[in-house]
Scaffold this motif. Structure first.
Motif, PDB file in Angstrom:
ATOM      1  N   PRO A  73       0.798  -1.233   0.000  1.00 54.72           N
ATOM      2  CA  PRO A  73       0.000   0.000   0.000  1.00 54.72           C
ATOM      3  C   PRO A  73       0.828   1.280   0.000  1.00 54.72           C
ATOM      4  CG  PRO A  73      -0.869  -1.558   1.592  1.00 54.72           C
ATOM      5  CD  PRO A  73       0.439  -2.120   1.104  1.00 54.72           C
ATOM      6  N   GLN A 129      -0.141   2.068   6.774  1.00 57.60           N
ATOM      7  CA  GLN A 129      -0.845   0.886   7.255  1.00 57.60           C
ATOM      8  C   GLN A 129      -1.200   1.128   8.710  1.00 57.60           C
ATOM      9  OE1 GLN A 129       1.780  -2.335   5.123  1.00 57.60           O
ATOM     10  NE2 GLN A 129      -0.350  -2.976   5.401  1.00 57.60           N
ATOM     11  N   TRP A 187     -10.167  -0.673   4.195  1.00 58.75           N
ATOM     12  CA  TRP A 187      -9.631  -2.019   4.370  1.00 58.75           C
ATOM     13  C   TRP A 187      -8.950  -2.456   3.087  1.00 58.75           C
ATOM     14  CZ3 TRP A 187     -11.520  -5.666   1.004  1.00 58.75           C
ATOM     15  CH2 TRP A 187     -12.707  -5.362   0.352  1.00 58.75           C
ATOM     16  N   ILE A 188      -8.045  -3.379   3.242  1.00 59.82           N
ATOM     17  CA  ILE A 188      -7.335  -3.953   2.108  1.00 59.82           C
ATOM     18  C   ILE A 188      -7.086  -5.424   2.414  1.00 59.82           C
ATOM     19  CG2 ILE A 188      -5.058  -3.316   2.973  1.00 59.82           C
ATOM     20  CD1 ILE A 188      -4.324  -2.680   0.014  1.00 59.82           C
ATOM     21  N   ARG A 234      -7.946  -6.815  -2.853  1.00 60.00           N
ATOM     22  CA  ARG A 234      -9.270  -6.187  -2.810  1.00 60.00           C
ATOM     23  C   ARG A 234      -9.212  -5.045  -1.804  1.00 60.00           C
ATOM     24  NH1 ARG A 234     -11.841 -12.008  -2.547  1.00 60.00           N
ATOM     25  NH2 ARG A 234     -12.025 -12.374  -4.775  1.00 60.00           N
ATOM     26  N   TRP A 235     -10.055  -4.039  -2.006  1.00 62.40           N
ATOM     27  CA  TRP A 235     -10.039  -2.889  -1.114  1.00 62.40           C
ATOM     28  C   TRP A 235     -11.404  -2.233  -1.070  1.00 62.40           C
ATOM     29  CZ3 TRP A 235      -7.673  -3.075  -5.854  1.00 62.40           C
ATOM     30  CH2 TRP A 235      -8.183  -2.216  -6.837  1.00 62.40           C
ATOM     31  N   SER A 252     -13.527   1.410   1.149  1.00 63.57           N
ATOM     32  CA  SER A 252     -13.444   2.611   1.982  1.00 63.57           C
ATOM     33  C   SER A 252     -14.445   2.520   3.121  1.00 63.57           C
ATOM     34  CB  SER A 252     -13.755   3.833   1.114  1.00 63.57           C
ATOM     35  OG  SER A 252     -13.985   4.975   1.895  1.00 63.57           O
TER      36      SER A 252
END
Length: 171
Positions: A24, A39, A61-62, A72-73, A75
């Motif tokens: 990230p 993170q 999230w991620i 995948r991500w 908000s």
């Protein structure tokens, strides 16, 4: 909810491409409005940036699935936003596929229509720029600048690569 997809071929090994994209903190190198990502624990990130003259901060999230080379991500604040990125082997390199689900807020949709003629067209342009920036960052070599900026290793501007992205013709 709008669904937007795109893919681009990268002349680097798939494992390297996924390692870069699944970090990230590398996001500022290929997401035009993102200036900083941190993170916040397992599966949690915070992003800061600027878009159209307005600073923002968002948390979300991620989920990284290294074996499948999938990320995948989503908000926390934008409930109609989420995405998925998959890196696959391609002849002599990798292919990056992105799927984005988003419903722009009314003010944002209005601006997109004013500037690009339609929300779908604006999203297509944004997807092309992102894919081009990913290609430039992956093929340009080098690590991100210590401060996380894009300019640390003289990568080319991502906008010229937009036309090299293969997008879903249905959008």
């Amino acid at each position: 909810m709008g669904e937007f997809t795109g893919r681009i071929r990268i002349d680097r090994p798939a494992a390297e491409v996924f390692a870069f994209l699944s970090d990230p903190t590398a996001m500022p190198r290929y997401l035009e409005t993102v200036q900083r990502v941190e993170q916040q624990g397992p599966g949690r990130i915070a992003m800061e940036g600027e878009s159209h003259g307005h600073a923002y901060r968002d948390e979300g999230w991620i989920q990284v699935e290294a074996e499948a080379r999938r990320m995948r991500w989503g908000s926390d604040s934008l409930k109609d936003y989420g995405g998925e990125m998959v890196v696959t082997e391609a002849e002599g390199g990798a292919e990056v596929s992105i799927r984005l689900s988003i419903v722009p807020e009314p003010k944002v949709a209005e601006r997109m229509e004013r500037e690009s003629g339609a929300v779908d067209h604006a999203m297509r342009i944004a997807m092309e720029r992102t894919l081009g920036a990913i290609k430039a960052a992956c093929e340009g070599g080098g690590d991100p600048a210590p401060d996380g900026s894009r300019g640390g290793d003289n990568l080319p501007d991502s906008r010229p690569f937009g036309s090299s992205a293969t997008l879903n013709p249905d959008i």
